[in-house]
Design a protein around this motif. Sequence first.
Motif, short mmCIF file in Angstrom:
data_model
loop_
_atom_site.label_atom_id
_atom_site.label_comp_id
_atom_site.label_asym_id
_atom_site.label_seq_id
_atom_site.Cartn_x
_atom_site.Cartn_y
_atom_site.Cartn_z
N GLN A 131 0.84 -1.19 0.00
CA GLN A 131 0.00 0.00 0.00
C GLN A 131 0.88 1.25 0.00
O GLN A 131 0.63 2.18 -0.74
CB GLN A 131 -0.91 0.00 1.22
N GLY A 132 1.91 1.24 0.81
CA GLY A 132 2.82 2.38 0.89
C GLY A 132 3.63 2.59 -0.37
O GLY A 132 4.17 3.67 -0.59
N ARG A 133 3.72 1.57 -1.19
CA ARG A 133 4.49 1.66 -2.43
C ARG A 133 3.61 1.81 -3.66
O ARG A 133 4.11 1.78 -4.78
CB ARG A 133 5.35 0.42 -2.59
N GLY A 134 2.30 1.91 -3.45
CA GLY A 134 1.40 2.05 -4.59
C GLY A 134 1.35 0.79 -5.43
O GLY A 134 1.34 0.86 -6.66
N ARG A 135 1.31 -0.38 -4.79
CA ARG A 135 1.28 -1.66 -5.50
C ARG A 135 -0.02 -2.42 -5.22
O ARG A 135 -0.02 -3.48 -4.61
CB ARG A 135 2.48 -2.53 -5.07
N PRO A 136 -1.15 -1.89 -5.68
CA PRO A 136 -2.42 -2.59 -5.45
C PRO A 136 -2.47 -3.96 -6.10
O PRO A 136 -3.20 -4.84 -5.65
CB PRO A 136 -3.47 -1.65 -6.03
#
Length: 94
Positions: A55-60
């Motif tokens: 989530q913190g890395r923008g990896r949905p």
Amino acid sequence: MTDDPRERWRELVERALYQDNVNLELLEMAIREADAGGEEEAAYLLRSAMITSCQGRGRPDLILAYFPWCLARVNQVSPDERDDLLFRYRWAIS
């Protein structure tokens, strides 16, 4: 590293989580080790940590890969953990 699966996943999660940037590969390795050791609670917590890290890395995309496994066990965790999991999933699909 030790040959005991329980100890291996603990070592791996420490290496993965206690860095400034969580190493997703180490976290995935820790998940595999917890699964191999039959550590159901650890496997849930590690997958939950993976979801948070993604989530913190923008990896949905990775969140969606780990979420179904956690959802299948949501009745075995505390209400707070369940609510946290559902909140993070809401973020992933939005």
